[in-house]
Design a protein around this motif. Structure first.
Motif, PDB file in Angstrom:
ATOM      1  N   UNK A 159      39.943 128.402  74.359  1.00 38.17           N
ATOM      2  CA  UNK A 159      41.034 129.382  74.479  1.00 38.17           C
ATOM      3  C   UNK A 159      42.006 129.272  73.306  1.00 38.17           C
ATOM      4  N   UNK A 160      42.406 128.052  72.975  1.00 43.08           N
ATOM      5  CA  UNK A 160      43.363 127.838  71.896  1.00 43.08           C
ATOM      6  C   UNK A 160      44.778 128.216  72.300  1.00 43.08           C
ATOM      7  N   UNK A 161      45.738 127.922  71.433  1.00 43.91           N
ATOM      8  CA  UNK A 161      47.130 128.269  71.685  1.00 43.91           C
ATOM      9  C   UNK A 161      47.700 127.537  72.887  1.00 43.91           C
ATOM     10  N   UNK A 162      48.766 128.125  73.454  1.00 45.93           N
ATOM     11  CA  UNK A 162      49.412 127.495  74.606  1.00 45.93           C
ATOM     12  C   UNK A 162      50.046 128.547  75.491  1.00 45.93           C
ATOM     13  N   UNK A 163      50.166 128.190  76.786  1.00 45.72           N
ATOM     14  CA  UNK A 163      50.896 129.025  77.735  1.00 45.72           C
ATOM     15  C   UNK A 163      52.243 128.377  77.988  1.00 45.72           C
ATOM     16  N   UNK A 164      53.286 129.193  78.033  1.00 42.86           N
ATOM     17  CA  UNK A 164      54.655 128.729  78.312  1.00 42.86           C
ATOM     18  C   UNK A 164      55.054 129.288  79.677  1.00 42.86           C
ATOM     19  N   UNK A 206      59.422 132.007  72.927  1.00 45.10           N
ATOM     20  CA  UNK A 206      60.014 131.335  74.088  1.00 45.10           C
ATOM     21  C   UNK A 206      61.314 132.006  74.510  1.00 45.10           C
ATOM     22  N   UNK A 207      62.180 132.264  73.543  1.00 45.60           N
ATOM     23  CA  UNK A 207      63.471 132.883  73.838  1.00 45.60           C
ATOM     24  C   UNK A 207      63.288 134.283  74.420  1.00 45.60           C
ATOM     25  N   UNK A 208      62.315 135.007  73.887  1.00 48.57           N
ATOM     26  CA  UNK A 208      62.065 136.363  74.373  1.00 48.57           C
ATOM     27  C   UNK A 208      61.653 136.348  75.844  1.00 48.57           C
ATOM     28  N   UNK A 209      60.892 135.361  76.241  1.00 49.53           N
ATOM     29  CA  UNK A 209      60.462 135.253  77.641  1.00 49.53           C
ATOM     30  C   UNK A 209      61.612 134.806  78.543  1.00 49.53           C
ATOM     31  N   UNK A 210      62.396 133.840  78.087  1.00 52.74           N
ATOM     32  CA  UNK A 210      63.508 133.335  78.897  1.00 52.74           C
ATOM     33  C   UNK A 210      64.552 134.417  79.159  1.00 52.74           C
ATOM     34  N   UNK A 211      64.756 135.324  78.204  1.00 45.35           N
ATOM     35  CA  UNK A 211      65.755 136.382  78.363  1.00 45.35           C
ATOM     36  C   UNK A 211      65.252 137.543  79.226  1.00 45.35           C
ATOM     37  N   UNK A 261      60.686 126.625  80.085  1.00 43.03           N
ATOM     38  CA  UNK A 261      59.264 126.942  79.909  1.00 43.03           C
ATOM     39  C   UNK A 261      58.458 125.653  79.821  1.00 43.03           C
ATOM     40  N   UNK A 262      57.480 125.515  80.710  1.00 41.69           N
ATOM     41  CA  UNK A 262      56.610 124.338  80.691  1.00 41.69           C
ATOM     42  C   UNK A 262      55.324 124.686  79.961  1.00 41.69           C
ATOM     43  N   UNK A 263      54.915 123.812  79.078  1.00 36.72           N
ATOM     44  CA  UNK A 263      53.807 124.086  78.166  1.00 36.72           C
ATOM     45  C   UNK A 263      52.467 123.666  78.756  1.00 36.72           C
ATOM     46  N   UNK A 297      61.315 139.941  83.689  1.00 36.28           N
ATOM     47  CA  UNK A 297      59.948 140.305  84.076  1.00 36.28           C
ATOM     48  C   UNK A 297      58.920 139.297  83.561  1.00 36.28           C
ATOM     49  N   UNK A 298      59.307 138.469  82.604  1.00 36.41           N
ATOM     50  CA  UNK A 298      58.357 137.556  81.952  1.00 36.41           C
ATOM     51  C   UNK A 298      58.138 136.318  82.812  1.00 36.41           C
ATOM     52  N   UNK A 299      56.894 136.118  83.269  1.00 36.17           N
ATOM     53  CA  UNK A 299      56.543 134.922  84.039  1.00 36.17           C
ATOM     54  C   UNK A 299      55.911 133.861  83.149  1.00 36.17           C
ATOM     55  N   UNK A 300      55.162 134.310  82.145  1.00 37.93           N
ATOM     56  CA  UNK A 300      54.467 133.406  81.217  1.00 37.93           C
ATOM     57  C   UNK A 300      54.464 134.042  79.838  1.00 37.93           C
ATOM     58  N   UNK A 301      54.627 133.233  78.822  1.00 33.54           N
ATOM     59  CA  UNK A 301      54.421 133.690  77.449  1.00 33.54           C
ATOM     60  C   UNK A 301      53.239 132.920  76.868  1.00 33.54           C
ATOM     61  N   UNK A 302      52.369 133.620  76.184  1.00 35.31           N
ATOM     62  CA  UNK A 302      51.242 132.995  75.484  1.00 35.31           C
ATOM     63  C   UNK A 302      51.530 133.055  73.993  1.00 35.31           C
ATOM     64  N   UNK A 303      51.460 131.887  73.339  1.00 35.92           N
ATOM     65  CA  UNK A 303      51.670 131.844  71.888  1.00 35.92           C
ATOM     66  C   UNK A 303      50.423 131.275  71.230  1.00 35.92           C
ATOM     67  N   UNK A 304      49.901 132.049  70.253  1.00 36.14           N
ATOM     68  CA  UNK A 304      48.691 131.621  69.554  1.00 36.14           C
ATOM     69  C   UNK A 304      48.688 132.199  68.145  1.00 36.14           C
ATOM     70  N   UNK A 305      48.715 131.341  67.146  1.00 34.93           N
ATOM     71  CA  UNK A 305      48.575 131.754  65.745  1.00 34.93           C
ATOM     72  C   UNK A 305      49.555 132.860  65.345  1.00 34.93           C
ATOM     73  N   UNK A 306      50.828 132.687  65.741  1.00 37.51           N
ATOM     74  CA  UNK A 306      51.845 133.661  65.366  1.00 37.51           C
ATOM     75  C   UNK A 306      51.884 134.899  66.237  1.00 37.51           C
ATOM     76  N   UNK A 307      51.050 134.924  67.276  1.00 35.15           N
ATOM     77  CA  UNK A 307      51.009 136.051  68.212  1.00 35.15           C
ATOM     78  C   UNK A 307      51.683 135.654  69.516  1.00 35.15           C
ATOM     79  N   UNK A 308      52.419 136.577  70.117  1.00 36.03           N
ATOM     80  CA  UNK A 308      53.148 136.306  71.354  1.00 36.03           C
ATOM     81  C   UNK A 308      52.862 137.408  72.374  1.00 36.03           C
TER      82      UNK A 308
END
Length: 448
Positions: A438-443, A403-408, A378-380, A411-422
């Motif tokens: 926007x805040x947070x980050x895209x993986x 991150x792990x949930x997306x890698x496994x 996952x690239x940030x 169907x997951x192309x991108x994961x967004x993580x922001x303030x404890x939300x995925x």
């Protein structure tokens, strides 16, 4: 030849240009205008007649009819690809900027011809003789003219305008031009393509002036990303002789000022255009170095842009957003949106950055997702998101868990993580944007 033209902008039973004597103007027309309080065009100018039987053939960039001052021209513009566009353009600047076109969706080849026939029809035929476009009007045409306002007109014997380009705008309006309720302009597809694109500006029948994305490739509206909020009171969008653009009420009062001009139409060419990126801009261009006075570049300079940040303005359930699918929008220092691809992706069309992006790697095999997990990473990307592309949401979780949930998940192309939300995102990604708000980050998931 000189004539005084008075055009009422929406009085009952009006809308076409008529020729009056000065006595008529003082006796009948002036009181009516004062009563109606409508904005109007009153232009005293010379014009050159294009007589019945006249024609232009697409053979180069010198096939046109110019206005009396030479500031505007109607004719054929040739593309580098060899095709020809029947258009109106600013004729005294090097850019030859187009302000109206007839055949943006159907570019014609060398040998095509526009003709004002002897029976008064105005028709564009390709070189095989097939009709590509024609002016639709009622009445008997006596002649045509390219006016100094940028308006091309077909005129009757008694100088009534039977058809005019100002009534059929494409993506641009000019000083003295207006849009009535129900009228619209449509952005072109790209900087180099004049076919209809993905955005339109419409003055609705209910009086609201709205910028829409379209359900491309149709012109049906999709998502409202800006409006004046003038339901029930908006009547006309008027670009006046002084260079101001206002939304006008039925009684003539100004409801909404879109653009406050700081450059006169005497010294500056002006146009307002809904550009291919979905932004409505009011531009000015000095007519001479004296007009510039060292303060203005000898080029088109924007006085207005609506919306201010289109990257953050479009979040639609359907459609790709400000940029194409799987891409993201970043506002540049010049206030123009830049469409970019995330890591591991490339443009579908390198010549059109709004075309969207595709994955440049073999995607994860769903039958062997767990076995392939170590072949992806996952690239940030900070402050990046693709709103409404998510299919699963979790909270509260850690970034490592997200991150792990997306890698496994194949169907997951991108994961967004922001303030404890995925959020897990799926292909195609839409409404992509990068912005400090926007805040947070895209993986971004990509293959090693």
């Amino acid at each position: 030849m000189y004539a005084i033209y008075v055009r009422h902008l929406a009085l009952p039973g009006s809308g076409k240009l008529s020729l009056f004597t000065m006595t008529d103007v003082l006796t009948y027309v002036l009181p009516l205008m004062l009563f109606a309080l409508q904005p109007y065009r009153a232009v005293a100018q010379t014009y050159s007649h294009v007589t019945l039987g006249s024609s232009l053939t697409a053979v180069g960039n010198n096939s046109f009819w110019a206005s009396p001052s030479g500031e505007f021209a109607f004719g054929f513009q040739q593309f580098r690809t060899g095709g020809f566009l029947l258009a109106i353009w600013f004729n005294k600047i090097p850019e030859k900027t187009v302000v109206w076109s007839a055949n943006g969706n159907y570019i014609v080849q060398r040998g095509s011809r526009i003709e004002l026939t002897t029976d008064g029809q105005f028709v564009l035929n390709n070189r095989e003789g097939k009709q590509i476009w024609s002016a639709d009007f009622a009445g008997e045409v006596s002649y045509a003219a390219m006016l100094d306002t940028g308006n091309f007109v077909l005129t009757s014997q008694d100088s009534i305008y039977l058809w005019e380009s100002f009534d059929h705008p494409t993506d641009t309006i000019l000083p003295t031009q207006m849009l009535n309720t129900g009228s619209q302009i449509v952005a072109r597809f790209s900087e180099k393509s004049y076919s209809n694109g993905r955005f339109l500006l419409k003055l609705q029948a209910d009086g609201d002036l709205i910028l829409y994305t379209t359900s491309f490739p149709t012109d049906s509206v999709n998502f409202n990303y800006w409006s004046t909020g003038t339901v029930g009171i908006g009547f006309q969008l008027y670009f006046d002789q002084s260079g101001y653009i206002n939304l006008i009420a039925r009684n003539g009062s100004k409801l909404y000022k879109l653009s406050s001009n700081t450059a006169s139409t005497k010294d500056f060419y002006q146009r307002a255009i809904l550009e291919y990126d979905g932004v409505f801009r009011h531009y000015v261009y000095p007519k001479s170095a004296n007009s510039s006075r060292g303060k203005w570049p000898m080029a088109w300079y924007p006085l207005l842009l609506i919306p201010a940040n289109i990257c953050m303005s479009i979040t639609a359930r359907t459609g790709s957003g400000a940029c194409g699918f799987n891409s993201y929008c970043e506002l540049g220092d010049d206030q123009r949106p830049n469409c970019k691809c995330p890591p591991g992706y490339g443009f579908l069309d390198p010549n059109n950055t709004m075309s969207g992006c595709k994955q440049n790697f073999v995607t994860q095999n769903c039958e062997k997702a767990s076995q392939e997990e170590d072949q992806f990473y996952l690239e940030e990307m900070i402050n990046t998101d693709w709103p409404l592309s998510d299919y699963e949401y979790f909270q509260p979780v850690t970034e490592d868990w997200c991150s792990e949930a997306c890698l496994r998940d194949c169907f997951c192309a991108v994961a967004i993580f922001r303030n404890g939300n995925c959020w897990k995102k799926k292909i195609p990604l839409s409404n992509g944007r990068i912005d400090p708000s926007v805040g947070g980050k895209a993986l971004i998931k990509t293959r090693i």
